[in-house]
Write an enzyme that holds these catalytic residues in place. Structure first.
Site: not given
Length: 298
Positions: A171, A239
């Site tokens: 990811k 983030k």
């Protein structure tokens, strides 16, 4: 029918939970804000007032939360998932968190008698709503097989990519590619507009060639319309880019383009645009280009 608990009913979690209900599962949802729970109940699910109540009879627990500390808070403690889920339950973390944290939490989950899978998703809000997410899964193969029916309720591309933590690593790579694509598309749109090109036609032909991508398909028109309603917020991609750069540094991998794009994402968030869709990275490119044009005219 599987008894599922979904913790986190945000932009991604709520439509995923709804799709699991539509697939015939018995689903209980929990969210810190009660309004999201009520919305899920209206869609045919059940609501819980706490993590403890949500998971105590669940065969599968799916968490979809913003960041590593959020996941750690939900699974830990006497009221958390690990202390209250039935032994042998599958815990699927669909959040995007640090790979090292995913490994640590998987070890703790196994100590608590659970079967952990890190299974972050790609596809954004549109993919969550349509049930067409791409899911990259880390964990034991037997557990991945056991969760297959649940995954099929929310996604179309489901791939076991390795042991615990591997899903989060893949990811991170996904977010690197997506951010770089958004930045390149933003620059291309500003470039095309500067020359007065029919941008809709331009994106159509670009999409049919080697420059074509899902980013172009899903984000190009948003840039043309200056429509940055969030499907995936820039502050979350910020983030994620922090995860990418930290993991690359740890592995001694050079990502010069990724590091630059991470700075651009961070700069866009710092100027107050973190609540925009990540295609809102376009706003920084447009601002920088306008400033450059003013300098030239001066």
């Amino acid at each position: 029918m599987t008894t599922i608990s979904v913790i986190g009913l945000g932009i991604m979690g709520l439509p995923m939970a709804k799709n699991l209900v539509a697939a015939g599962h018995e689903v209980t949802g929990y969210n810190r804000s009660r309004g999201k729970v009520d919305a899920f109940v209206e869609a045919g699910g059940s609501g819980a007032d706490s993590v403890r109540d949500a998971v105590r009879e669940a065969e599968v627990i799916l968490t979809m939360l913003p960041d590593s500390p959020d996941v750690e808070a939900v699974v830990g403690g006497e009221d958390g998932v690990f202390a209250n889920a039935p032994e042998g339950a599958l815990w699927i973390d669909a959040s995007t968190i640090r790979p090292d944290v995913a490994v640590q939490l998987a070890d703790r989950a196994r100590e608590a008698g659970l079967r952990p899978l890190d299974a972050p998703v790609s596809g954004g809000e549109a993919g969550a709503v349509s049930g067409a997410l791409s899911i990259m899964v880390g964990g034991e193969k037997a557990d991945v097989d056991a969760a297959r029916e649940v995954f099929e309720g929310v996604g179309k591309t489901i791939v076991h990519v390795g042991p615990s933590g591997s899903g989060q690593t893949v990811k991170a790579a996904n977010q690197l590619i997506v951010a770089a694509n958004i930045q390149a598309l933003s620059e291309a749109v500003v470039f095309l507009e500067a020359y007065g090109v029919d941008t809709t036609a331009a994106l159509e032909v670009l999409g049919g060639g080697l420059a074509g991508s899902k980013v172009l398909d899903q984000k190009g028109q948003k840039m043309l319309d200056r429509d940055f309603q969030p499907g995936f917020r820039l502050q979350l991609h910020h983030k994620d880019m922090g995860i990418v750069t930290a993991a690359a540094r740890e592995a001694a991998v050079s990502i010069p383009l990724g590091a630059l794009v991470a700075q651009l994402v961070g700069a866009t968030v710092a100027r107050g645009d973190g609540g925009l869709d990540h295609s809102g990275l376009f706003t920084l490119v447009e601002t920088l280009s306008t400033a450059s044009g003013d300098d030239l005219q001066a």
